[in-house]
Design a protein around this motif. Structure first.
Motif: not given
Lengths: 75, 753
Positions: B199, B361-362, B364-366, B368
């Motif tokens: 992303v 974190k971004l 893993y979550i999104a 990015m």
């Protein structure tokens, strides 16, 4: 800046409009992308890294403050 | 009684008495300190407090807690909805500065705006900006005021101010979203596609911002998440329907080879490399075959440590060796592709810092993979490809001397007193000069524009032992006491380039402001006060890139020096005729061959002034025209006794049934005004006559830049046949008219069928 200020900035609101009970249901723009922005903004501002499971729970101002408290941040 | 205040003059006594009287009237205990009394007054009767503030502003300002009291009054007035009073307080505040808390002002402005008092809201926000000029929320407010008042131009202007005040994603993303609401912003369109294996949505606002700063209005296409392969392989995909001019392909090695983090074995690595390089090349070839876009592929970069630790470069193949070998393989493969590039991602994220460039974190979550702090730098890197594609490359840097190329003022300190040498202070200027020399070697011209006594300045340039740049390096020099805008205009004229090809570098903010105002087309660089940052500022600029290095770029510097000699010849020749004779011009006009393609495309995309139709043909289109039997692509080369100008002009002629149509005709402005254009046109007409064509049609599409050729066809006897101003057609009857080649030009003959 307070949690309210960060929220106001991320979602382009008047800080006075943001209260303890402001949440994903009451603030327009607080969708999944908006949530990432918010987490990112809080982390940058409070110089903290928040675990994914905690970040997912931060769905209202009250809950954000609760989580930040666990990280030793009084807000 | 109120306690005595240190300042005990008659006005202060009056203030104390007033407060006392108010306190007694309200039944408040007067036995307190003055500041506390004012506080109470604010809380109980804020209107009265405002009255006291208006009458005794100066005295209150002298109190220790003046700021606290002012902010308190402001807050109370807004909270109690006393907006009329609040506005009065803000007006008073513009002088006294008692209310300093910006959030009170922005809140007041918001309420006023919602109540339709837009002018008052603006006044309050201007007040906030006077207190803190970097206050982005006030600018957001001004934007909303303009929007509400229906002034879209003003709204756009306010949005433009925001990213510089706050470059966070928050603000830049806001600006991007709001801009979509403002219709009809002026500028040239650029169609950009971004395809990625992760992303990358947050990059788009930054890229939008960069494009708009350069006067471009971008239209983006982003493939849906992880759909890049399908989008590229499907000929009917939205990607191709969006007609991109440039496609960025951002693939992360972790997405293509997830085992990466687990210290993979040698044979796994070797196999993966071959598969991945093949995959990327299939995608590149597919895009190339389906559209004429420039393709920019992110190189692979490691975003984590991983590998075999300190032994990583000892084992047969470690991770870092493996990634470099993969990038090397891509570089080799892409060499055969004229319009595909490998983007140096590792240096982009290295510049920002690897740790800040990724946020696990971004990721893993999104999904990015590139985090907010790296996005502005990545967007700038994209501009290095977009600007030359759109012909926005700057050709010349105009430099000040004192404080810019050396430290100190030569007129005061003399040559020996300047800061310029191998140790600090002074070494920073030497290093800056080296950077400029590097630009010169890439084909960017340098010029001097300085307020100095010419003898003082020239003595430094010629004789100072530590000058890196000497007289020969400068294509033009203006060392005098005239205003710099005039001098810069002169330089542009001498070098025959547009003002929009110039960059102006000066340490003096006043000179910069003058040039910004009088010559907005010139890019004026805001040099920092600290000269140790000069080099970074220049190297961070994205305005000097070329999509291909041609022989002409390398030769340009010598050509301009020869030009200076030509100018000198001009002033020694008695008449223009003698001057032109003395140049011994030799023109070679022919049908363009394959090896000229890169240079022709560069000319099509860079030439603005001497360009009759400004059609921006790309490689694919020029290639097709060259291969077509229905068209001729001419090229024009020019030499004179001072040097070889190389390939400086081209024309596209379309052969229709009974006529030849000049679809494009353009020439580098370096060789304008020498009659070469006449020789070029004469040659086209002769070829047409020999092919038994009776009529030549010339097209002229006016732009803001090409007025030098407005009369071109009229001057050569063409008659206007199509009246539309925006798309003119001119005709010449070849039976009745001829074009005479200037006698001072020798044309090397070559037949065209």
């Amino acid at each position: 800046m307070t949690v309210e200020d960060v929220l106001a900035k991320v979602f382009n609101l008047d800080p006075a409009e943001v209260t303890e009970t402001s949440s994903q249901d009451t603030i327009p723009g607080w969708d999944s992308m908006g949530h990432l922005s918010l987490v990112n903004g809080l982390e940058e501002h409070f110089k903290v890294s928040i675990a994914i499971s905690d970040a997912m729970q931060m769905t209202s101002v009250g809950k954000i403050k609760g989580v930040l408290k666990e990280y030793g941040i009084a807000s | 009684m109120i306690e005595r205040n240190p300042r005990d003059d008659s006005r202060m006594r009056m203030l104390v008495q007033t407060i006392e009287a108010e306190a007694v009237a309200k039944g408040l205990c007067p036995h307190i300190e003055l500041q506390q009394a004012i506080e109470r007054l604010i809380v109980v009767v804020p209107e009265k407090a405002l009255d006291v503030f208006t009458r005794y502003g100066e005295e209150i300002a002298s109190l220790e807690s003046a700021g606290r009291l002012g902010n308190m009054l402001g807050r109370v007035l807004v909270e109690r909805k006393l907006y009329r009073e609040a506005i009065m307080f803000v007006r008073m505040n513009s002088k006294a500065r008692l209310l300093t808390e910006i959030s009170i002002l922005t809140r007041l402005a918001k309420v006023l705006m919602q109540g339709g008092q837009i002018d008052e809201a603006k006044e309050v926000l201007e007040n906030a900006l006077a207190i803190d000029p970097a206050c982005s929320s006030a600018v957001r407010g001004l934007y909303e005021c303009a929007l509400k008042a229906g002034d879209l131009h003003e709204a756009d202007k306010q949005l433009d101010r925001l990213p510089a005040l706050d470059p966070s994603y928050n603000t830049v993303g806001f600006v991007y979203k709001e801009r979509q609401k403002l219709p009809g912003v002026q500028g040239r369109e650029v169609r950009i596609a971004v395809l990625s294996s992760y992303v990358l949505d947050w990059l788009i606002p930054y890229l939008d911002e960069e494009c708009r700063k350069s006067g471009l209005v971008p239209v983006f296409y982003q493939a849906p998440f992880n759909q890049y392969t399908q989008e590229i392989l499907n000929p009917d995909s939205e990607l191709y329907r969006s007609h991109p001019e440039i496609v960025f392909l951002a693939l992360a090695i972790e997405d293509l080879f997830p085992l990466l983090g687990a210290a993979p074995k040698e044979e796994e690595l070797n196999e993966a490399r071959d598969t991945i390089v093949d995959h990327v090349m299939v995608l590149v070839r597919e895009i190339e075959s389906r559209c004429g876009a420039v393709v920019v592929v992110h190189e692979f970069a490691l975003s984590n440590r991983g590998g075999y630790g300190i032994l990583d470069n000892r084992i047969p193949i470690g991770l870092s060796t493996w990634v470099s070998s993969m990038n090397k393989a891509l570089v080799d493969e892409l060499k055969g592709h004229e319009r595909a590039y490998l983007l140096p991602l590792d240096s982009v994220i290295g510049w920002v810092g690897k740790e800040r460039s990724t946020n696990p974190k971004l990721t893993y979550i999104a999904s990015m993979r590139i985090a907010e702090p790296a996005l502005p730098e990545l967007a700038k890197c994209y501009m290095r490809y977009i600007k030359p594609l759109k012909g926005l490359t700057r050709k010349c840097v105009v430099l000040d001397l004192d404080g810019t190329l050396w430290g100190g003022i030569v007129g005061e300190l003399g040559s020996e007193g300047l800061s310029l040498g191998p140790t600090a202070p002074g070494i920073e200027y030497v290093d800056f000069q080296r950077t400029l020399l590097g630009l010169l070697r890439r084909g960017v011209l340098l010029a001097v524009c300085s307020k100095n006594n010419p003898d003082d300045a020239l003595a430094v340039i010629r004789n100072h032992p530590h000058m890196v740049l000497r007289e020969d390096h400068f294509a033009a020099m203006r060392i005098n006491w005239r205003n710099k805008a005039d001098n810069i205009r002169d330089i542009a004229q001498e070098l025959n380039i547009g003002l929009d090809s110039l960059v102006f570098v000066d340490d003096n903010p006043a000179e910069r402001e003058l040039v910004k105002q009088l010559l907005p087309d010139v890019l004026t660089v805001d040099l920092p006060k600290d000269a140790s940052l000069y080099r970074r500022v220049i190297e961070g600029m994205t305005d000097f890139e070329l999509l291909a290095l041609t022989k002409e770029d390398e030769k340009r510097v010598a050509q301009y020096q020869a030009n200076s000699k030509r100018q000198a010849a001009k002033s020694t020749s008695a008449s223009l005729g003698e001057y032109l004779q003395s140049l011994e011009l030799e023109v070679d006009i022919g049908v363009a061959q394959e090896d000229a393609l890169t240079r022709l495309v560069q000319l099509f995309n860079k030439t603005n002034q001497f360009n009759l139709t400004t059609k921006r043909y790309q490689v694919e289109e020029v290639g097709k025209l060259m291969a077509s039997t229905k068209a001729v692509v001419y090229d024009l080369r020019v030499k004179d006794r001072f040097g070889d100008h190389g390939l400086v002009g081209t024309a596209v002629v379309r052969k229709e049934d009974a006529i030849w149509r000049i679809d494009s005709l353009l020439m580098s402005c370096r060789v304008m005004g020498l009659g070469i254009e006449t020789a070029f046109l004469e040659r086209i007409c002769t070829d047409a006559s020999q092919a038994d064509v009776r009529t030549i049609v010339g097209e002229f599409l006016p732009t803001s830049k090409n007025h030098p050729v407005k009369e071109f066809y009229a001057q050569h006897g063409f008659v206007r046949t199509k009246e539309e101003d925006s798309c003119q057609e001119w005709e010449l009857d070849l039976v009745r008219s001829t074009i005479k080649r200037p006698e001072w030009i020798t044309v090397l003959d070559e037949k065209v069928g």
